[in-house]
Design a protein around this motif. Structure first.
Motif, PDB file in Angstrom:
ATOM      1  N   PRO A 165       0.810  -1.236  -0.023  1.00 34.91           N
ATOM      2  CA  PRO A 165      -0.137   0.082  -0.090  1.00 34.91           C
ATOM      3  C   PRO A 165       0.790   1.253  -0.020  1.00 34.91           C
ATOM      4  O   PRO A 165       0.479   2.460  -0.500  1.00 34.91           O
ATOM      5  N   ASP A 166       2.121   1.171   0.528  1.00 39.19           N
ATOM      6  CA  ASP A 166       2.869   2.543   0.779  1.00 39.19           C
ATOM      7  C   ASP A 166       3.731   2.647  -0.566  1.00 39.19           C
ATOM      8  O   ASP A 166       4.787   3.632  -0.636  1.00 39.19           O
ATOM      9  N   GLY A 167       3.412   1.645  -1.674  1.00 43.86           N
ATOM     10  CA  GLY A 167       4.019   2.115  -3.091  1.00 43.86           C
ATOM     11  C   GLY A 167       5.476   1.251  -3.062  1.00 43.86           C
ATOM     12  O   GLY A 167       5.957   0.878  -4.208  1.00 43.86           O
ATOM     13  N   LYS A 168       5.897   0.626  -1.930  1.00 45.72           N
ATOM     14  CA  LYS A 168       6.877  -0.332  -2.025  1.00 45.72           C
ATOM     15  C   LYS A 168       6.637  -1.599  -2.578  1.00 45.72           C
ATOM     16  O   LYS A 168       5.354  -2.058  -3.034  1.00 45.72           O
ATOM     17  N   GLN A 169       7.386  -2.484  -2.550  1.00 42.24           N
ATOM     18  CA  GLN A 169       7.412  -3.809  -3.041  1.00 42.24           C
ATOM     19  C   GLN A 169       7.835  -5.030  -1.961  1.00 42.24           C
ATOM     20  O   GLN A 169       8.661  -4.720  -1.102  1.00 42.24           O
ATOM     21  N   ARG A 170       6.768  -6.018  -1.849  1.00 38.13           N
ATOM     22  CA  ARG A 170       7.171  -7.110  -0.727  1.00 38.13           C
ATOM     23  C   ARG A 170       7.514  -8.402  -1.633  1.00 38.13           C
ATOM     24  O   ARG A 170       7.006  -8.754  -2.394  1.00 38.13           O
ATOM     25  N   PRO A 171       8.834  -8.764  -1.274  1.00 37.06           N
ATOM     26  CA  PRO A 171       9.299  -9.858  -1.850  1.00 37.06           C
ATOM     27  C   PRO A 171       8.783 -11.328  -1.348  1.00 37.06           C
ATOM     28  O   PRO A 171       8.526 -11.281  -0.031  1.00 37.06           O
ATOM     29  N   LEU A 172       8.258 -12.058  -2.253  1.00 31.87           N
ATOM     30  CA  LEU A 172       7.798 -13.340  -1.825  1.00 31.87           C
ATOM     31  C   LEU A 172       8.504 -14.391  -2.602  1.00 31.87           C
ATOM     32  O   LEU A 172       8.974 -14.231  -3.777  1.00 31.87           O
ATOM     33  N   GLY A 173       8.524 -15.620  -1.860  1.00 29.10           N
ATOM     34  CA  GLY A 173       8.934 -16.974  -2.716  1.00 29.10           C
ATOM     35  C   GLY A 173       7.711 -17.728  -3.263  1.00 29.10           C
ATOM     36  O   GLY A 173       6.922 -18.057  -2.577  1.00 29.10           O
ATOM     37  N   VAL A 174       7.902 -18.258  -4.491  1.00 27.85           N
ATOM     38  CA  VAL A 174       7.128 -19.176  -4.917  1.00 27.85           C
ATOM     39  C   VAL A 174       7.791 -20.521  -5.264  1.00 27.85           C
ATOM     40  O   VAL A 174       8.332 -20.641  -6.218  1.00 27.85           O
ATOM     41  N   PRO A 175       7.377 -21.695  -4.357  1.00 25.41           N
ATOM     42  CA  PRO A 175       8.247 -22.768  -4.549  1.00 25.41           C
ATOM     43  C   PRO A 175       7.452 -23.548  -6.010  1.00 25.41           C
ATOM     44  O   PRO A 175       6.297 -23.163  -6.248  1.00 25.41           O
ATOM     45  N   ALA A 176       8.131 -24.490  -6.442  1.00 25.56           N
ATOM     46  CA  ALA A 176       7.421 -25.211  -7.519  1.00 25.56           C
ATOM     47  C   ALA A 176       6.301 -26.093  -6.874  1.00 25.56           C
ATOM     48  O   ALA A 176       6.209 -26.329  -5.734  1.00 25.56           O
ATOM     49  N   ILE A 177       5.361 -26.560  -7.779  1.00 27.90           N
ATOM     50  CA  ILE A 177       4.286 -27.398  -7.580  1.00 27.90           C
ATOM     51  C   ILE A 177       4.581 -28.582  -6.832  1.00 27.90           C
ATOM     52  O   ILE A 177       4.122 -28.824  -5.789  1.00 27.90           O
ATOM     53  N   ARG A 178       5.503 -29.220  -7.194  1.00 27.09           N
ATOM     54  CA  ARG A 178       6.065 -30.578  -6.807  1.00 27.09           C
ATOM     55  C   ARG A 178       6.658 -30.371  -5.460  1.00 27.09           C
ATOM     56  O   ARG A 178       6.258 -31.175  -4.553  1.00 27.09           O
ATOM     57  N   ASP A 179       7.227 -29.017  -5.065  1.00 26.76           N
ATOM     58  CA  ASP A 179       7.750 -29.085  -3.813  1.00 26.76           C
ATOM     59  C   ASP A 179       6.869 -28.520  -2.689  1.00 26.76           C
ATOM     60  O   ASP A 179       6.737 -28.812  -1.644  1.00 26.76           O
ATOM     61  N   ARG A 180       5.802 -27.810  -3.383  1.00 24.27           N
ATOM     62  CA  ARG A 180       4.663 -27.609  -2.484  1.00 24.27           C
ATOM     63  C   ARG A 180       3.873 -28.786  -2.096  1.00 24.27           C
ATOM     64  O   ARG A 180       3.318 -28.999  -0.969  1.00 24.27           O
ATOM     65  N   THR A 181       3.638 -29.736  -3.014  1.00 23.07           N
ATOM     66  CA  THR A 181       3.030 -31.013  -2.876  1.00 23.07           C
ATOM     67  C   THR A 181       3.847 -31.719  -1.644  1.00 23.07           C
ATOM     68  O   THR A 181       3.157 -32.356  -0.706  1.00 23.07           O
ATOM     69  N   ALA A 182       4.996 -31.946  -1.874  1.00 18.58           N
ATOM     70  CA  ALA A 182       5.737 -32.592  -0.885  1.00 18.58           C
ATOM     71  C   ALA A 182       6.032 -32.019   0.388  1.00 18.58           C
ATOM     72  O   ALA A 182       5.795 -32.745   1.708  1.00 18.58           O
ATOM     73  N   GLU A 183       5.852 -30.740   0.561  1.00 19.93           N
ATOM     74  CA  GLU A 183       5.814 -29.856   1.861  1.00 19.93           C
ATOM     75  C   GLU A 183       4.507 -30.441   2.466  1.00 19.93           C
ATOM     76  O   GLU A 183       4.404 -30.476   3.681  1.00 19.93           O
ATOM     77  N   MET A 184       3.622 -30.090   1.565  1.00 17.34           N
ATOM     78  CA  MET A 184       2.377 -30.379   2.133  1.00 17.34           C
ATOM     79  C   MET A 184       2.101 -31.749   2.763  1.00 17.34           C
ATOM     80  O   MET A 184       1.533 -31.929   4.087  1.00 17.34           O
ATOM     81  N   ALA A 185       2.490 -32.895   1.958  1.00 18.33           N
ATOM     82  CA  ALA A 185       2.527 -34.125   2.535  1.00 18.33           C
ATOM     83  C   ALA A 185       3.221 -34.278   3.918  1.00 18.33           C
ATOM     84  O   ALA A 185       2.775 -34.896   4.781  1.00 18.33           O
ATOM     85  N   ALA A 186       4.348 -33.568   3.972  1.00 19.57           N
ATOM     86  CA  ALA A 186       5.202 -33.779   4.911  1.00 19.57           C
ATOM     87  C   ALA A 186       4.540 -33.080   6.271  1.00 19.57           C
ATOM     88  O   ALA A 186       4.500 -33.671   7.332  1.00 19.57           O
ATOM     89  N   GLY A 187       3.931 -31.951   6.181  1.00 18.50           N
ATOM     90  CA  GLY A 187       3.136 -31.323   6.915  1.00 18.50           C
ATOM     91  C   GLY A 187       2.037 -32.271   7.583  1.00 18.50           C
ATOM     92  O   GLY A 187       1.806 -32.284   8.832  1.00 18.50           O
ATOM     93  N   LEU A 188       1.245 -32.965   6.563  1.00 13.28           N
ATOM     94  CA  LEU A 188       0.063 -33.648   6.991  1.00 13.28           C
ATOM     95  C   LEU A 188       0.546 -34.847   8.171  1.00 13.28           C
ATOM     96  O   LEU A 188      -0.210 -35.096   8.965  1.00 13.28           O
TER      97      LEU A 188
END
Length: 222
Positions: A165-188
């Motif tokens: 909102p203040d005009g600056k940018q917020r950095p975010l990391g986007v993992p690959a879908i395969r990594d998101r799936t593996a991470e979600m499985a580990a979390g479960l």
């Protein structure tokens, strides 16, 4: 379940408390335009009866839309057994968990949660549409084989920037879908074990809890 609920804005932050699913469940915090999935322990029934909750933020209408995925019975049974064992024997060491991560039902549910969450592609450029065109079951089988053979290697996280909102940018990391799936499985698999060690008065780094919840609890006790 929330549906088309107004999104209250924080003071200059990209986080907003949306509300609660039902009694016994905590607040949901969403960071637009990204989505989050949850697995919840229901203390009332002393078992996992949770939903994979998806939050979508529409920056044009300032509204949120949600959808839920019921936890499959087989995954719920696994989580309940793990939690019960951890609760019954706090000193017990879990030595055979890795094979649970690449179980077909766990990986399938993990992918479904990630699919419901949506999100952009990672550094490999692979989208959910690409996976579905390739064949989800085939894709999951290949991921399971990589995990089983211990040849799986996560990809680098793609860096993206979203406006603040203040005009600056917020950095975010986007993992690959395969990594998101593996991470979600580990979390479960891991979450029900660690959740058993936490006391009700603990709020830090716990899903569905926040510093605000701790302050409210202290205020009630005063």
């Amino acid at each position: 379940m929330l549906a088309d609920a107004p999104l209250p804005h924080g003071s200059g932050a990209n986080l907003a408390v949306v509300g609660t699913l039902s009694e016994g469940f905590g607040r949901i915090v969403a960071s637009p335009p990204y989505l989050v999935g949850y697995v919840r322990w229901d203390a009332r029934s002393d078992r996992f009866t949770s939903l994979c909750q998806t939050i979508f933020f529409n920056s044009f209408t300032d509204r949120t839309l949600t959808m839920s995925l019921a936890t499959p019975a087989s995954v719920q049974k696994l989580q309940t057994a793990l939690h019960a064992k951890a609760k019954e024997s706090p000193s017990f060491r879990f030595y055979a968990l890795y094979d649970k991560v690449y179980r077909k039902d766990v990986l399938t549910y993990a992918y479904e949660c990630c699919r419901a969450n949506g999100g952009a592609a990672g550094v490999d450029g692979q989208r959910f549409e690409d996976i579905e065109a390739y064949g989800v079951e085939r894709w999951l089988d290949e991921l399971a084989q990589e995990l089983k053979s211990r040849t799986y290697q996560p990809l680098p996280v793609r860096r993206v920037y979203i406006p603040k909102p203040d005009g600056k940018q917020r950095p975010l990391g986007v993992p690959a879908i395969r990594d998101r799936t593996a991470e979600m499985a580990a979390g479960l698999v891991l979450e029900p074990i660690f959740e058993a060690d936490l006391q009700p008065e603990q709020y830090a780094y716990r899903r569905d809890r926040s510093a605000l919840d701790a302050v409210k609890r202290v205020h009630k006790l005063i």
